[in-house]
Design a protein around this motif. Structure first.
Motif, PDB file in Angstrom:
ATOM      1  N   TYR C 119      -5.336  -5.875  15.662  1.00 36.87           N
ATOM      2  CA  TYR C 119      -3.936  -5.844  15.235  1.00 36.87           C
ATOM      3  C   TYR C 119      -3.008  -5.251  16.300  1.00 36.87           C
ATOM      4  O   TYR C 119      -1.806  -5.156  16.096  1.00 36.87           O
ATOM      5  CB  TYR C 119      -3.788  -5.061  13.926  1.00 36.87           C
ATOM      6  CG  TYR C 119      -4.575  -5.683  12.803  1.00 36.87           C
ATOM      7  CD1 TYR C 119      -4.140  -6.863  12.201  1.00 36.87           C
ATOM      8  CD2 TYR C 119      -5.764  -5.117  12.358  1.00 36.87           C
ATOM      9  CE1 TYR C 119      -4.866  -7.451  11.175  1.00 36.87           C
ATOM     10  CE2 TYR C 119      -6.497  -5.694  11.329  1.00 36.87           C
ATOM     11  CZ  TYR C 119      -6.040  -6.861  10.745  1.00 36.87           C
ATOM     12  OH  TYR C 119      -6.750  -7.450   9.738  1.00 36.87           O
ATOM     13  N   THR C 219       1.040   5.065   3.788  1.00 33.81           N
ATOM     14  CA  THR C 219       0.241   4.888   2.571  1.00 33.81           C
ATOM     15  C   THR C 219      -1.138   4.330   2.974  1.00 33.81           C
ATOM     16  O   THR C 219      -1.290   3.821   4.083  1.00 33.81           O
ATOM     17  CB  THR C 219       0.937   3.894   1.623  1.00 33.81           C
ATOM     18  OG1 THR C 219       1.293   2.739   2.371  1.00 33.81           O
ATOM     19  CG2 THR C 219       2.191   4.505   1.013  1.00 33.81           C
ATOM     20  N   PRO C 220      -2.138   4.426   2.103  1.00 38.61           N
ATOM     21  CA  PRO C 220      -3.462   3.903   2.457  1.00 38.61           C
ATOM     22  C   PRO C 220      -3.414   2.388   2.693  1.00 38.61           C
ATOM     23  O   PRO C 220      -2.766   1.658   1.942  1.00 38.61           O
ATOM     24  CB  PRO C 220      -4.321   4.230   1.224  1.00 38.61           C
ATOM     25  CG  PRO C 220      -3.586   5.303   0.498  1.00 38.61           C
ATOM     26  CD  PRO C 220      -2.129   5.081   0.782  1.00 38.61           C
ATOM     27  N   LEU C 221      -4.107   1.959   3.724  1.00 42.10           N
ATOM     28  CA  LEU C 221      -4.128   0.545   4.111  1.00 42.10           C
ATOM     29  C   LEU C 221      -5.564   0.055   4.177  1.00 42.10           C
ATOM     30  O   LEU C 221      -6.479   0.852   4.351  1.00 42.10           O
ATOM     31  CB  LEU C 221      -3.549   0.368   5.523  1.00 42.10           C
ATOM     32  CG  LEU C 221      -2.155   0.844   5.813  1.00 42.10           C
ATOM     33  CD1 LEU C 221      -1.830   0.555   7.270  1.00 42.10           C
ATOM     34  CD2 LEU C 221      -1.192   0.111   4.911  1.00 42.10           C
ATOM     35  N   PRO C 222      -5.752  -1.261   4.107  1.00 40.29           N
ATOM     36  CA  PRO C 222      -7.061  -1.797   4.503  1.00 40.29           C
ATOM     37  C   PRO C 222      -7.280  -1.469   5.989  1.00 40.29           C
ATOM     38  O   PRO C 222      -6.311  -1.226   6.706  1.00 40.29           O
ATOM     39  CB  PRO C 222      -6.910  -3.310   4.297  1.00 40.29           C
ATOM     40  CG  PRO C 222      -5.690  -3.489   3.473  1.00 40.29           C
ATOM     41  CD  PRO C 222      -4.808  -2.318   3.729  1.00 40.29           C
ATOM     42  N   PRO C 223      -8.531  -1.486   6.454  1.00 40.36           N
ATOM     43  CA  PRO C 223      -8.787  -1.095   7.850  1.00 40.36           C
ATOM     44  C   PRO C 223      -7.926  -1.894   8.827  1.00 40.36           C
ATOM     45  O   PRO C 223      -7.912  -3.121   8.797  1.00 40.36           O
ATOM     46  CB  PRO C 223     -10.268  -1.418   8.030  1.00 40.36           C
ATOM     47  CG  PRO C 223     -10.832  -1.294   6.649  1.00 40.36           C
ATOM     48  CD  PRO C 223      -9.766  -1.765   5.725  1.00 40.36           C
ATOM     49  N   THR C 224      -7.189  -1.188   9.660  1.00 42.93           N
ATOM     50  CA  THR C 224      -6.226  -1.817  10.562  1.00 42.93           C
ATOM     51  C   THR C 224      -6.347  -1.276  11.983  1.00 42.93           C
ATOM     52  O   THR C 224      -6.169  -2.001  12.952  1.00 42.93           O
ATOM     53  CB  THR C 224      -4.781  -1.554  10.061  1.00 42.93           C
ATOM     54  OG1 THR C 224      -4.691  -1.936   8.686  1.00 42.93           O
ATOM     55  CG2 THR C 224      -3.764  -2.348  10.864  1.00 42.93           C
ATOM     56  N   ALA C 256      -9.464   8.210   4.652  1.00 43.53           N
ATOM     57  CA  ALA C 256      -8.792   7.927   3.385  1.00 43.53           C
ATOM     58  C   ALA C 256      -7.993   6.632   3.437  1.00 43.53           C
ATOM     59  O   ALA C 256      -7.434   6.216   2.424  1.00 43.53           O
ATOM     60  CB  ALA C 256      -7.864   9.084   3.011  1.00 43.53           C
ATOM     61  N   THR C 258      -5.262   6.125   5.304  1.00 44.00           N
ATOM     62  CA  THR C 258      -3.920   6.312   5.835  1.00 44.00           C
ATOM     63  C   THR C 258      -3.957   6.124   7.352  1.00 44.00           C
ATOM     64  O   THR C 258      -5.011   6.227   7.978  1.00 44.00           O
ATOM     65  CB  THR C 258      -3.391   7.717   5.520  1.00 44.00           C
ATOM     66  OG1 THR C 258      -4.303   8.680   6.084  1.00 44.00           O
ATOM     67  CG2 THR C 258      -3.313   7.955   4.027  1.00 44.00           C
ATOM     68  N   LEU C 261       0.561   8.591  12.655  1.00 49.67           N
ATOM     69  CA  LEU C 261       1.371   8.180  13.794  1.00 49.67           C
ATOM     70  C   LEU C 261       1.972   9.418  14.430  1.00 49.67           C
ATOM     71  O   LEU C 261       2.676  10.183  13.780  1.00 49.67           O
ATOM     72  CB  LEU C 261       2.508   7.264  13.332  1.00 49.67           C
ATOM     73  CG  LEU C 261       2.123   6.097  12.419  1.00 49.67           C
ATOM     74  CD1 LEU C 261       3.367   5.503  11.788  1.00 49.67           C
ATOM     75  CD2 LEU C 261       1.383   5.044  13.222  1.00 49.67           C
ATOM     76  N   CYS C 292       2.535  -5.075  13.580  1.00 47.03           N
ATOM     77  CA  CYS C 292       2.223  -5.501  12.217  1.00 47.03           C
ATOM     78  C   CYS C 292       2.382  -4.374  11.200  1.00 47.03           C
ATOM     79  O   CYS C 292       2.335  -4.620  10.001  1.00 47.03           O
ATOM     80  CB  CYS C 292       0.800  -6.038  12.157  1.00 47.03           C
ATOM     81  SG  CYS C 292      -0.416  -4.753  12.461  1.00 47.03           S
ATOM     82  N   LEU C 293       2.589  -3.141  11.663  1.00 47.75           N
ATOM     83  CA  LEU C 293       2.780  -2.032  10.707  1.00 47.75           C
ATOM     84  C   LEU C 293       4.228  -1.922  10.241  1.00 47.75           C
ATOM     85  O   LEU C 293       4.566  -1.024   9.470  1.00 47.75           O
ATOM     86  CB  LEU C 293       2.353  -0.700  11.344  1.00 47.75           C
ATOM     87  CG  LEU C 293       0.867  -0.544  11.676  1.00 47.75           C
ATOM     88  CD1 LEU C 293       0.617   0.816  12.345  1.00 47.75           C
ATOM     89  CD2 LEU C 293       0.008  -0.654  10.422  1.00 47.75           C
ATOM     90  N   SER C 294       5.081  -2.830  10.685  1.00 52.58           N
ATOM     91  CA  SER C 294       6.515  -2.707  10.415  1.00 52.58           C
ATOM     92  C   SER C 294       6.839  -2.566   8.927  1.00 52.58           C
ATOM     93  O   SER C 294       7.724  -1.817   8.532  1.00 52.58           O
ATOM     94  CB  SER C 294       7.235  -3.920  11.000  1.00 52.58           C
ATOM     95  OG  SER C 294       8.569  -3.907  10.630  1.00 52.58           O
ATOM     96  N   VAL C 296       4.921  -1.330   6.607  1.00 46.44           N
ATOM     97  CA  VAL C 296       4.083  -0.324   5.938  1.00 46.44           C
ATOM     98  C   VAL C 296       4.903   0.943   5.672  1.00 46.44           C
ATOM     99  O   VAL C 296       5.592   1.430   6.561  1.00 46.44           O
ATOM    100  CB  VAL C 296       2.855  -0.002   6.823  1.00 46.44           C
ATOM    101  CG1 VAL C 296       2.102   1.202   6.291  1.00 46.44           C
ATOM    102  CG2 VAL C 296       1.947  -1.220   6.917  1.00 46.44           C
TER     103      VAL C 296
END
Lengths: 447, 91, 375
Positions: C119, C219-224, C256, C258, C261, C292-294, C296
């Motif tokens: 990503y 917030t918690p995300l799928p693995p990125t 977890a 998250t 940054l 792609c985190l824009s 989130v």
């Protein structure tokens, strides 16, 4: 130069503040994250809201009404009230909302409160909702949260919620007030003269009680829900007789088949903005003086954040706060102040009648979830609390309160188990990275 | 009722659901008999809890934007709602 | 041991294992301040050849053996990227110098980078993989170190603040605290960013100042994000001067789900007030790496004070002016990573063993530490 007052929250307190600040000669910006003014108290379906346009202040030339405006941060300065950082957009949690910064000569914080729910085994099951959720779905959406519904917990809010559920066609199996009849009686009748100014509030509660009687909804005291069970959603609840300290009377358990359970154990003030502004707290609420001024110069607070006192008192507090914030002549508004003080006295009677029993944690088992977001259980937290780490370190280790809700729900429970401030949330409302990376619109000056 | 307003049609993981104009996504789902659409860290099902945007239990993805509180967001005709798995997918 | 953060708990453990009777005091609870307000970096990638890198390499070897349950030890590796032509030349030269100093620094081609971090932006001019970079949950790590120390007979006095010194014959005999007077043969200042104030109150000032770092949490995300990914500017920000704001992108995920940054550095005393524009800069830098985190959401921001020394080296050793006082502080943002090495070095010096790394560069008697008119 015209004073600029920013009012955050457009419930009864914020509406009162905006109205009074305009009357005092100020220019007002009134913000709410919702797309309707009125707060939870005046919640109504959007078609009814559009038809009635119920709040005249929102139409005033001297009041900029900003619906859909979420305050995500307050920026404290060396002098003057904090700057208000806002994201605004047409859709709740939409992508690409715009950032703006408001500079004010005075700030009125009226963010309100939400249900406090004590944890119990199974409270994370779908179909277990707060009383507030049931109320909002009924009043704002005309939707019943379930077909066979039990309402339980403590406080006068149980009554309007049950009445609203009847109005949208739910079968309300009963209202369980955990407080014992004795505690209720002591709280409600010890100083009856304090009720005089709150006749409206008393009549409102009486009307709800009559509605429940017509609907043949039993109201029982000294009884509470101590467990919810079900496969994938709530299917049955265990109720039990509770002593004055909310310990369970052994053998008194009963199982009831439901498809929804509505719970409330009082209210939690939404304190993240007052805390971010640096306001001093007193007994869990924002400390204010006679004029609703907080400990931070130029910052006023009104409504449930200063004490849970209901809509009429909140509105009166808002009027006093807005008048003072707007530069109105000091010392005026005698009748409003009296109404406020009566409302507060009434509220402290209610609080006395509906205390949280100190043995409530007896319902919990080691595997009962306390933090819903991270699924931290009671046993883990109890063990961690016994370690000698700082409370913040305990939270990092257990993840309690670190999930998406940021301890808004479990915070009061964590505060009891650990010595921690559950309201420290410098990001007061989630903001998307792309929104945050965009520079804000120019700050609006106070003229 | 003199006038029946047109419905709002949305899809949830591809399945069509209809609600009334102005309703939130959460209200439309509950009225349609659906009570859970998110999962906790262990996989346990979750739905509406607080109803006013405080608990974040009802998060969904709306038209590709993740972490939208279903209890706050009013549905627009044509909204594509997807539930949010924690372990796979793209941000 | 004054201060029960990561340095104090690591030193307490190491000294206790060496047979020293240790009392650990902290004005609050253990691990609640700087330790609980960082990312948990165990990095070799951000250090150029020199004494700090040698300490970091030593410390990195020790970490797996001291990391126990609950520390969330993750040897995930770091990836450093450059996004400009000049940045690529600098990063390539920096990595070459690190390799000469024994650091595993492996250049990644675009295909290797895309498979390691799918990503990440493709707009990268150079990338280097550092397999030895790691991450711990810092409060959990401090807890593990503390438990080990207590298990070896150390004691902890929480809620005990040091107020002043009792000196006689040029030697520190006791410290006055809110919990009474404590006597000992040796006193170790492990007070992190508060070491400046503590050392002043003991009459032997050292120049350690707070620099604040801010971190955003999604917030918690799928693995990125699969490694600790940062832009090459991070080295400049960490190594830069104290005063003005410095920020560069450091992006990593936690167990977890998250994403953290970072990171900024700002000298503003112990001012805890949130500065939205700093958060804005961090977000903008992070999005350059992970566009792609824009969408989130950020759900939390936290900031912590890092113990800054003007020459960017920690302070480990005896105070030349006051017998009985030792220092173990000044690690700025690298305290988690450097803790086990610092603890071993301090213990070797105290017990007379020969240290595995040269202690001289970290001595107290150096211009940046004993500056006249130290803050």
């Amino acid at each position: 130069m015209t004073r600029h007052v920013v009012v955050i929250g457009a419930g009864p307190a914020g509406l009162g503040a905006a109205t009074a600040a305009v009357r005092a000669g100020a220019r007002v910006t009134l913000l709410d994250s919702a797309d309707q003014a009125g707060g939870q108290y005046h919640r109504m379906p959007p078609d009814a809201y559009e038809a009635r346009r119920p709040f005249r202040i929102c139409e005033s030339e001297r009041c900029d009404w900003w619906p859909g405006a979420a305050v995500w941060a307050l920026e404290r300065r060396d002098s003057g009230p904090p700057r208000v950082h806002v994201v605004r957009g047409p859709d709740a949690d939409g992508d690409g909302r715009r950032r703006c910064v408001l500079r004010a000569d005075a700030l009125v914080l009226a963010p309100g409160a939400h249900d406090r729910v004590l944890p119990f085994p199974g409270w994370e099951l779908p179909g277990v909702v707060t009383a507030g959720a049931a109320q909002v779905l009924a009043k704002g959406e005309r939707v019943a949260v379930g077909g066979r519904v039990l309402v339980a917990g403590t406080g006068p809010f149980l009554l309007p919620v049950a009445a609203s559920l009847l109005d949208v066609g739910a079968h309300v199996l009963g209202v369980l007030e955990a407080g014992t009849a004795g505690a209720l009686l002591r709280g409600w009748t010890r100083r009856p003269w304090e009720l005089t100014g709150q006749a409206g509030k008393g009549a409102e509660l009486a009307a709800y009680a009559a509605r429940l009687a017509r609907g043949r909804v039993p109201y029982r005291t000294g009884r509470g829900v101590v467990e919810a069970r079900g496969d994938g959603r709530v299917e049955e609840v265990v109720t039990a007789r509770l002593r004055g300290d909310w310990s369970v009377v052994p053998g008194s358990e009963q199982v009831l088949t439901v498809d929804a359970l509505c719970v409330t154990h009082g209210f939690t003030p939404r304190l993240e903005l007052p805390v971010a502004a640096g306001c001093a707290l007193l007994d869990g609420f924002v400390a204010v003086d006679e004029d609703q001024a907080t400990s931070v110069p130029g910052v006023y607070a009104a409504g449930e954040v200063t004490g849970i006192a209901g809509a009429p008192a909140a509105r009166a507090e808002g009027v006093v706060a807005g008048w003072t914030a707007g530069g109105g002549t000091p010392g005026r508004l005698g009748a409003t102040r009296r109404r406020r003080d009566e409302g507060r006295a009434f509220a402290s009677r209610l609080a006395a009648a509906h205390p949280i029993g100190r043995r409530w944690a007896g319902w919990l088992r080691p595997d009962t979830i306390v933090c819903r977001c991270e699924e931290t259980d009671y046993g883990t937290l109890r063990d961690a609390a016994a370690s000698r780490l700082d409370a913040r370190a305990v939270r990092l280790g257990t993840r309690a309160g670190l999930g998406p809700c940021q301890a808004r729900i479990c915070g009061p429970t964590l505060a009891e188990l650990l010595d921690t401030n559950p309201h420290h949330r410098p990001i007061a409302w989630p903001i998307r990275l792309g929104e945050l990376a965009n520079p804000p619109a120019e700050p609006k000056e106070g003229t | 009722m003199p006038h029946k307003p047109p419905g709002v049609r949305i899809t949830v993981d591809g399945t069509p659901v209809t609600g009334r104009p102005g309703q939130t996504i959460a209200a439309i789902l509950i009225a349609a008999g659906r009570h859970s659409w998110r999962r906790g860290p262990s996989g346990s099902p979750r739905g509406v809890f607080c109803g006013i945007g405080v608990c974040f239990d009802c998060l969904v993805t709306v038209n590709g934007t993740r972490d939208v509180r279903a209890c706050l967001r009013r549905a627009d005709d044509g909204d594509a709602i997807t539930t949010q798995p924690r372990t796979k997918g793209t941000p | 041991m004054i201060g029960a953060g990561i340095i104090g708990t690591a030193c307490a453990r190491e000294l206790a294992l060496a047979g020293v009777r240790v009392t650990l005091v902290d004005r609050a609870g253990a691990a609640g301040a700087t330790t609980a307000h960082g990312e948990g970096n165990v990095l070799v990638s951000d250090k150029g050849p020199g004494p700090e890198l040698r300490l970091a390499q030593f410390s990195r070897r020790l970490w797996p053996e001291v990391a126990g349950d609950g520390t969330e030890w993750q040897a995930k590796g770091g990836i450093v990227v450059a996004t400009t032509g000049e940045g690529a030349r600098e990063l390539t030269a920096f990595a070459a110098a690190q390799r000469a100093a024994g650091v595993r620094a492996e250049p990644l081609d675009p295909a290797g980078l895309a498979s390691a971090e799918p990503y990440l932006t493709r707009d990268v001019t150079a990338a280097v993989h550092y397999p030895d970079d790691a991450q711990v949950q810092p409060a959990g790590a401090a807890q593990a170190l503390l438990d080990a120390a207590l298990g070896e007979g150390a004691t902890l006095l929480p809620g005990c603040e040091v107020l002043g010194a009792e000196v006689s014959g040029g030697r520190l005999r006791a410290v006055r605290t809110t919990g009474g007077t404590l006597t000992a043969d040796l006193f170790v200042d492990a007070a992190g960013p508060w070491a400046g104030a503590l050392s002043r109150s003991l009459g032997a000032p050292i120049d350690v100042r707070p620099r604040r770092g801010e971190i955003l949490v999604t917030t918690p995300l799928p693995p990125t994000v699969f490694h600790k990914v940062y832009d090459a500017d991070y080295v400049g920000a960490v190594g830069g001067d104290a005063a003005e704001l410095q920020a560069s992108a450091v992006v990593e995920s936690t167990p977890a789900g998250t994403v953290l940054l970072g990171s900024s550095r700002r000298a503003a005393g112990f001012d805890e007030r949130l500065q939205p524009e700093i958060l804005s800069v961090i977000a903008e830098r992070a999005l350059r790496l992970f566009p792609c985190l824009s969408g989130v959401p950020v759900m939390r921001a936290y900031g912590g004070f890092r113990p800054y020394v003007a020459d960017h080296l920690p302070i480990i050793g005896p105070d030349p002016r006051l017998d009985g006082l030792w220092h173990a502080t000044g690690h700025e943002g690298a305290g988690i990573g450097l803790a086990p090495g610092t603890a071993r070095l301090l213990t070797d010096l105290i017990t007379g063993r020969t240290p595995e790394v040269d202690a001289a560069p970290f001595r107290v008697d150096r211009p940046a530490v004993l500056r006249r008119g130290a803050a």
